[in-house]
Motif scaffolding. Sequence first.
Motif, short mmCIF file in Angstrom:
data_model
loop_
_atom_site.label_atom_id
_atom_site.label_comp_id
_atom_site.label_asym_id
_atom_site.label_seq_id
_atom_site.Cartn_x
_atom_site.Cartn_y
_atom_site.Cartn_z
N MET A 1 0.83 -1.20 0.00
CA MET A 1 0.00 0.00 0.00
C MET A 1 0.87 1.25 0.00
SD MET A 1 -2.62 1.44 2.90
CE MET A 1 -3.47 -0.11 3.14
N GLN A 2 0.74 2.06 -1.05
CA GLN A 2 1.45 3.34 -1.08
C GLN A 2 0.57 4.48 -0.58
OE1 GLN A 2 4.40 4.38 -4.01
NE2 GLN A 2 3.68 2.74 -5.32
N ALA A 3 -0.72 4.34 -0.81
CA ALA A 3 -1.65 5.40 -0.39
C ALA A 3 -2.99 4.77 -0.02
CB ALA A 3 -1.83 6.41 -1.51
N LEU A 4 -3.67 5.41 0.92
CA LEU A 4 -5.00 4.96 1.35
C LEU A 4 -5.97 6.12 1.19
CD1 LEU A 4 -6.94 2.92 2.68
CD2 LEU A 4 -6.18 3.80 4.91
N PHE A 5 -7.08 5.86 0.49
CA PHE A 5 -8.15 6.84 0.31
C PHE A 5 -9.38 6.32 1.04
CE2 PHE A 5 -5.16 7.90 -2.84
CZ PHE A 5 -5.48 9.10 -3.49
N ILE A 6 -10.14 7.23 1.65
CA ILE A 6 -11.35 6.84 2.38
C ILE A 6 -12.49 7.76 1.95
CG2 ILE A 6 -12.44 6.56 4.64
CD1 ILE A 6 -9.65 6.27 5.85
N GLY A 7 -13.62 7.17 1.51
CA GLY A 7 -14.73 8.02 1.09
C GLY A 7 -16.01 7.27 0.86
N GLN A 8 -17.00 8.01 0.37
CA GLN A 8 -18.33 7.50 0.06
C GLN A 8 -18.43 7.21 -1.43
OE1 GLN A 8 -21.09 7.09 2.13
NE2 GLN A 8 -22.62 6.71 0.56
N THR A 9 -18.88 6.02 -1.77
CA THR A 9 -19.01 5.62 -3.18
C THR A 9 -20.34 6.09 -3.76
OG1 THR A 9 -17.75 3.62 -2.71
CG2 THR A 9 -19.02 3.65 -4.75
#
Length: 297
Positions: A1-9
């Motif tokens: 994992m280089q980056a983690l994104f968190i959100g609403q689909t």
Amino acid sequence: MQALFIGQTYIDVTFITDHLPTGDEKHVADAYAVSFGGNAVTAAFCCAKLGIVPDLIATVANDWLGRMFQDMSAKYGISVHPRKVNSSSLSFIMPKDGKRAIVRCRDDAHIHPFPLLNLGGCRVLHVDGHQPDAAIHYAKLCRESGILTSLDGGGLRTNTHELLQFIDVAIVAERLCEQMDLTAEKMIEYLKSRGCRIGGITMGEKGLFWYDETGAVHSLPALAVPRDRVIDTNGAGDVYHGAYIYSYLANPGKSWHDHFEFARAASTYKIQRLGNEAGLPTLADIEKVRQEFEVRV
């Protein structure tokens, strides 16, 4: 994992029409696009398209729209860590004259707690304030671990004030200024007071108003795209965020001014295309935009 994104689909249905029917009236749209949507979700797809594939904690329902989204994610190689909801969320978007009207149908009632992930190797966290419990948890964890944290402040969320104390790079929209009754200058002061190392406001045609690590305030003008080439501004901010995250990961030695210039070209590409997926640029696309428009700035 280089980056983690968190959100609403979301699944976005974007259509162009010169007339919106009412009552029993019917009308045929000029064009349409169906794509993934959501602030951090679209940013994650942008980062993946540019060449660095992130992990994504996103809401997923066990319905045909949810399966469509998982197919979209697989196409880009994105590892989705689903947080279950009952129904997929939909956005109906009508772009017109550089603006966009949106109707949203959203299910953000999470059935299960957010997934707990191993952040080994992760260099950036990007959140949009949705899934507030997950955003706070991972922002705290990343701050403690020295992992850069980024916020898309597109609007005022329940935990925006608390979340900002764990954010290194906070790029917010004019809408947040309006919701908090702050001028752009006052918003800069507010972001500084919350401890954000880099902060700014995206202002559409007026560009980016931002401050760097020293606290110095700068203006980065928008690129001058002819009005008749502006097709769909929806998602431009999300592409902007995904592009500067990519630039930071790919070129960590460059300045934030460089990262934001790169992102500006990416969002300029987006507004000339209908729908989020069509608006995701490649590195070659960004270079073409810079060659065509930056000489005028």
